[in-house]
Motif scaffolding. Structure first.
Motif, PDB file in Angstrom:
ATOM      1  N   ASP A  74       0.786  -1.236   0.000  1.00  0.00           N
ATOM      2  CA  ASP A  74       0.000   0.000   0.000  1.00  0.00           C
ATOM      3  C   ASP A  74       0.816   1.284   0.000  1.00  0.00           C
ATOM      4  N   ASP A 165      -4.793   5.578   5.936  1.00  0.00           N
ATOM      5  CA  ASP A 165      -5.206   5.196   7.287  1.00  0.00           C
ATOM      6  C   ASP A 165      -3.974   5.115   8.190  1.00  0.00           C
ATOM      7  N   ALA A 167      -3.610   4.263  11.276  1.00  0.00           N
ATOM      8  CA  ALA A 167      -3.556   3.064  12.111  1.00  0.00           C
ATOM      9  C   ALA A 167      -3.022   1.877  11.310  1.00  0.00           C
ATOM     10  N   LYS A 168      -3.444   1.756  10.069  1.00  0.00           N
ATOM     11  CA  LYS A 168      -2.961   0.669   9.217  1.00  0.00           C
ATOM     12  C   LYS A 168      -1.482   0.852   8.893  1.00  0.00           C
ATOM     13  N   VAL A 169      -1.068   2.081   8.591  1.00  0.00           N
ATOM     14  CA  VAL A 169       0.341   2.361   8.323  1.00  0.00           C
ATOM     15  C   VAL A 169       1.176   2.025   9.553  1.00  0.00           C
ATOM     16  N   THR A 170       0.709   2.458  10.720  1.00  0.00           N
ATOM     17  CA  THR A 170       1.437   2.190  11.965  1.00  0.00           C
ATOM     18  C   THR A 170       1.574   0.692  12.204  1.00  0.00           C
ATOM     19  N   ARG A 171       0.497  -0.064  12.012  1.00  0.00           N
ATOM     20  CA  ARG A 171       0.576  -1.532  12.199  1.00  0.00           C
ATOM     21  C   ARG A 171       1.608  -2.147  11.256  1.00  0.00           C
ATOM     22  N   THR A 172       1.609  -1.712  10.011  1.00  0.00           N
ATOM     23  CA  THR A 172       2.570  -2.240   9.044  1.00  0.00           C
ATOM     24  C   THR A 172       3.997  -1.897   9.452  1.00  0.00           C
TER      25      THR A 172
END
Length: 182
Positions: A74, A165, A167-172
């Motif tokens: 992404d 997003d 939160a999604k970037v942080t998780r990745t």
């Protein structure tokens, strides 16, 4: 760049010593991984990738800096970007970011220090990224430690693409770059 011919290359062995010195000078210990990890085969073809920046004049090259990246489905994460102090202000950093952006088809993401009155370089860096179209997507982002005994670092999370997003970037980033399991 009009006067300079900049090449973004895989690590060039004769410039690795200069690349490591620049890396250690440009980033505090809590914001860098062991340099040797850049020389290993990237896991899952994601990263970390070290690129040396070379200025070319005729048939000779001059070491200009480094950029390290991770490619995810992404987005591309720019982990580190540094140019030689004597070459700063010549458009090299902007050229690198724009070169990474062109033809990529995915957003760019990076971390930056919070600007403060006591750190004019942090304010300058944030201004540089904003001029390149980056916006803060998370003001409360925490970079996990790169290793034992190193501290977490409060940073800003930036992207050149609205609507990403955080939160999604942080998780990745936390799971893939820093090895933090959720």
């Amino acid at each position: 760049m009009t006067e300079l011919d900049l090449k973004i290359r895989k690590p060039v062995p004769k410039w690795l010593g200069a690349a490591e010195r620049l890396y250690c000078d440009a980033f505090p210990p809590e914001e860098r991984r062991p340099f040797g990890q850049f020389l290993l085969e990237p896991s899952e073809k994601r990263g970390p990738y070290l690129h040396t920046l070379l200025l070319s004049k005729g048939i000779s090259d001059k070491f200009a800096g480094i950029v390290t990246t991770w490619q995810f489905d992404d987005f591309m994460y720019i982990e580190h970007l540094a140019t030689m102090p004597a070459l700063r202000g010549n458009g090299i950093g902007a050229h690198v970011v724009n070169s990474l952006r062109s033809g990529l088809g995915t957003p760019l993401v990076l971390e930056a220090e919070h600007p403060s009155a006591g750190n004019p370089m942090a304010e300058r860096r944030l201004g540089f990224y904003r001029r390149l179209g980056f916006e803060v997507i998370d003001e409360n982002y925490i970079q996990p430690p790169y290793g034992p005994g190193l501290a977490s670092v409060p940073l800003l999370l930036l992207s050149d693409t609205p609507g990403l997003d955080p939160a999604k970037v942080t998780r990745t980033l936390h799971s893939q770059v820093y090895g933090v399991n959720f």
